[in-house]
Motif scaffolding. Sequence first.
Motif, PDB file in Angstrom:
ATOM      1  N   MET A 162      -3.357   4.800  -3.082  1.00  0.00           N
ATOM      2  CA  MET A 162      -4.379   5.691  -2.576  1.00  0.00           C
ATOM      3  C   MET A 162      -4.080   7.128  -2.976  1.00  0.00           C
ATOM      4  O   MET A 162      -2.930   7.530  -3.067  1.00  0.00           O
ATOM      5  N   LEU A 176       0.846  -1.187   0.000  1.00  0.00           N
ATOM      6  CA  LEU A 176       0.000   0.000   0.000  1.00  0.00           C
ATOM      7  C   LEU A 176       0.882   1.237   0.000  1.00  0.00           C
ATOM      8  O   LEU A 176       1.859   1.307   0.740  1.00  0.00           O
ATOM      9  N   SER A 177       0.509   2.189  -0.847  1.00  0.00           N
ATOM     10  CA  SER A 177       1.172   3.484  -0.762  1.00  0.00           C
ATOM     11  C   SER A 177       0.219   4.566  -1.215  1.00  0.00           C
ATOM     12  O   SER A 177      -0.876   4.277  -1.730  1.00  0.00           O
ATOM     13  N   GLY A 178       0.619   5.796  -1.008  1.00  0.00           N
ATOM     14  CA  GLY A 178      -0.252   6.901  -1.395  1.00  0.00           C
ATOM     15  C   GLY A 178       0.521   8.186  -1.558  1.00  0.00           C
ATOM     16  O   GLY A 178       1.628   8.328  -1.048  1.00  0.00           O
ATOM     17  N   TYR A 215      -1.766  13.426  12.200  1.00  0.00           N
ATOM     18  CA  TYR A 215      -1.542  12.872  10.854  1.00  0.00           C
ATOM     19  C   TYR A 215      -0.897  11.472  10.858  1.00  0.00           C
ATOM     20  O   TYR A 215      -1.369  10.573  10.137  1.00  0.00           O
ATOM     21  N   MET A 235      -2.240   8.048   8.974  1.00  0.00           N
ATOM     22  CA  MET A 235      -1.405   7.306   8.019  1.00  0.00           C
ATOM     23  C   MET A 235      -1.223   5.858   8.485  1.00  0.00           C
ATOM     24  O   MET A 235      -1.211   4.933   7.659  1.00  0.00           O
ATOM     25  N   GLN A 285      -0.364  12.491  -1.588  1.00  0.00           N
ATOM     26  CA  GLN A 285      -1.388  13.516  -1.370  1.00  0.00           C
ATOM     27  C   GLN A 285      -1.659  14.282  -2.667  1.00  0.00           C
ATOM     28  O   GLN A 285      -0.716  14.763  -3.279  1.00  0.00           O
ATOM     29  N   GLN A 297       9.346   9.727   4.554  1.00  0.00           N
ATOM     30  CA  GLN A 297       8.162   9.095   5.156  1.00  0.00           C
ATOM     31  C   GLN A 297       8.514   7.887   6.022  1.00  0.00           C
ATOM     32  O   GLN A 297       7.636   7.253   6.594  1.00  0.00           O
ATOM     33  N   ALA A 313      -4.336  10.363  -1.251  1.00  0.00           N
ATOM     34  CA  ALA A 313      -4.500  10.676   0.173  1.00  0.00           C
ATOM     35  C   ALA A 313      -5.091  12.079   0.360  1.00  0.00           C
ATOM     36  O   ALA A 313      -4.457  12.987   0.891  1.00  0.00           O
ATOM     37  N   ASP A 368      -4.249   4.099   7.405  1.00  0.00           N
ATOM     38  CA  ASP A 368      -4.202   3.829   5.955  1.00  0.00           C
ATOM     39  C   ASP A 368      -3.503   2.503   5.671  1.00  0.00           C
ATOM     40  O   ASP A 368      -3.917   1.726   4.811  1.00  0.00           O
ATOM     41  N   ILE A 369      -2.423   2.302   6.384  1.00  0.00           N
ATOM     42  CA  ILE A 369      -1.578   1.125   6.120  1.00  0.00           C
ATOM     43  C   ILE A 369      -2.173  -0.125   6.780  1.00  0.00           C
ATOM     44  O   ILE A 369      -2.314  -1.175   6.146  1.00  0.00           O
ATOM     45  N   HIS A 411      -5.358  13.593   3.952  1.00  0.00           N
ATOM     46  CA  HIS A 411      -4.129  14.165   4.501  1.00  0.00           C
ATOM     47  C   HIS A 411      -3.904  15.599   4.030  1.00  0.00           C
ATOM     48  O   HIS A 411      -3.272  16.384   4.729  1.00  0.00           O
ATOM     49  N   VAL A 427       7.914   3.907   0.309  1.00  0.00           N
ATOM     50  CA  VAL A 427       7.953   5.329   0.665  1.00  0.00           C
ATOM     51  C   VAL A 427       9.341   5.890   0.431  1.00  0.00           C
ATOM     52  O   VAL A 427      10.321   5.155   0.406  1.00  0.00           O
ATOM     53  N   VAL A 477       5.343  -1.070   2.456  1.00  0.00           N
ATOM     54  CA  VAL A 477       4.901   0.293   2.186  1.00  0.00           C
ATOM     55  C   VAL A 477       6.018   1.031   1.453  1.00  0.00           C
ATOM     56  O   VAL A 477       7.008   1.428   2.070  1.00  0.00           O
TER      57      VAL A 477
HETATM   58  N1  TRP Z   1       2.102  10.879   4.118  1.00  0.00           N
HETATM   59  C1  TRP Z   1       2.417  10.550   2.747  1.00  0.00           C
HETATM   60  C2  TRP Z   1       3.087  11.747   2.093  1.00  0.00           C
HETATM   61  O1  TRP Z   1       2.857  12.871   2.477  1.00  0.00           O
HETATM   62  C3  TRP Z   1       1.192  10.170   1.980  1.00  0.00           C
HETATM   63  C4  TRP Z   1       0.520   9.005   2.610  1.00  0.00           C
HETATM   64  C5  TRP Z   1      -0.642   9.033   3.312  1.00  0.00           C
HETATM   65  C6  TRP Z   1       0.972   7.656   2.603  1.00  0.00           C
HETATM   66  N2  TRP Z   1      -0.966   7.795   3.722  1.00  0.00           N
HETATM   67  C7  TRP Z   1      -0.011   6.915   3.330  1.00  0.00           C
HETATM   68  C8  TRP Z   1       2.093   7.009   2.078  1.00  0.00           C
HETATM   69  C9  TRP Z   1       0.148   5.547   3.549  1.00  0.00           C
HETATM   70  C10 TRP Z   1       2.237   5.632   2.295  1.00  0.00           C
HETATM   71  C11 TRP Z   1       1.269   4.911   3.032  1.00  0.00           C
HETATM   72  O2  TRP Z   1       3.835  11.565   1.141  1.00  0.00           O
END
Ligand code: TRP
Length: 337
Positions: free
Chosen positions: A46, A13-15, A134, A138, A17, A156, A48, A141-142, A51, A152, A150
């Motif tokens: 995702m 999983l990753s995301g 925050y 997060m 914003q 992160q 995000a 989310d994971i 966030h 990143v 994850v």
């Molecule tokens: N916080 C991450 C960023 O600003 C974005 C993010 C939100 C994220 N939820 C996550 C990344 C879950 C990995 C997994 O870049």
Amino acid sequence: MENMSQNEKKRILSGIQPSGDLTLGSYLGAIRNWAALADEYDCYYMLADMHTITVRQVPADLRRHTITQLATYIASGLDPEKNVLFVQSHVPAHAQLGWVLDCYTMFGELSRMTQFKDKSAKNADNINAGLFTYPALMAADILLYQADLVPVGGDQKQHVEICRDIANRFNGIYGEVFKIPEPYIPPVGARIMSLTSPENKMSKSDKDQNGCIYMLERPEDIMRKFKKAVTDSDACVRYDPAGKPGVSNLMQIYSVATGRDFDAIQREFDGQGYGAFKTAVGEAVVELLRPIREETERLLAEKAYLESVYRAGAEKAGHVAGKTLNKVYKKIGFLAR
Ligand code: TRP
């Protein structure tokens, strides 16, 4: 974990914003690598959006950035048939588990997060509670997806660490509820730095627009920014991140864009000034991004298709997330509805 057989794929999983236009840094450092993982892993990516509101957003811009980011994910090779692409706010379990985890996250540990310290320094007039909590969102989310890995960037990693701490704390009280995730640094990754201040990461929130290349930027703007990129005065294309951060960053970009290694690049530009080198890097990036920009524009005209992608994504993500949330609610003693 229960319900997981040995031969099941590991989950990722990753995301990102959708707080602005995606950058060359997001592409080379993240999205491009994600596309290569789809066969080997069960992938969830995702947008995000929840966030982003820790910092004030213009509502119409947030909507536009979200749909554009989705189109760009697809145009970059993230096939919605093989990856679950979804918008965070479409899956209410994120907010729900986020609240629960707020209650298992300590004030002290949140106070030590470097991103909180940085962002509160930058937004001194809006140090809101969401900015502070925050990392718990997060973590939700994971953990909702029982993710193994994850992907990143370095900035992160601390958030994945705290996610592991929260999960271990929760599991310590209630048993094995959450899979403990690992940060995943893809084998071919790249940390792309600002073109104007190469000691800082290329960032969409950077005030200096010239330091940042956007994925959907026009070729003439890309070329102009590369021609202005900060280098040094010894006129030699050589990889030395500490001594020559600007040139090394351009080499890094050129290397990932063309597949050439640093030695080959050094030979290619031996005896030439930085002018020819910067032009070559600019042109390589223009050609790398051109098909993505064109495909993103085409997809953005297909609103119904994009809607069908994010609806299906929310459906699939919501199913997995809902199972974890139910388990958590039961464990902590919430009365079943
Ligand atoms: N916080 C991450 C960023 O600003 C974005 C993010 C939100 C994220 N939820 C996550 C990344 C879950 C990995 C997994 O870049």
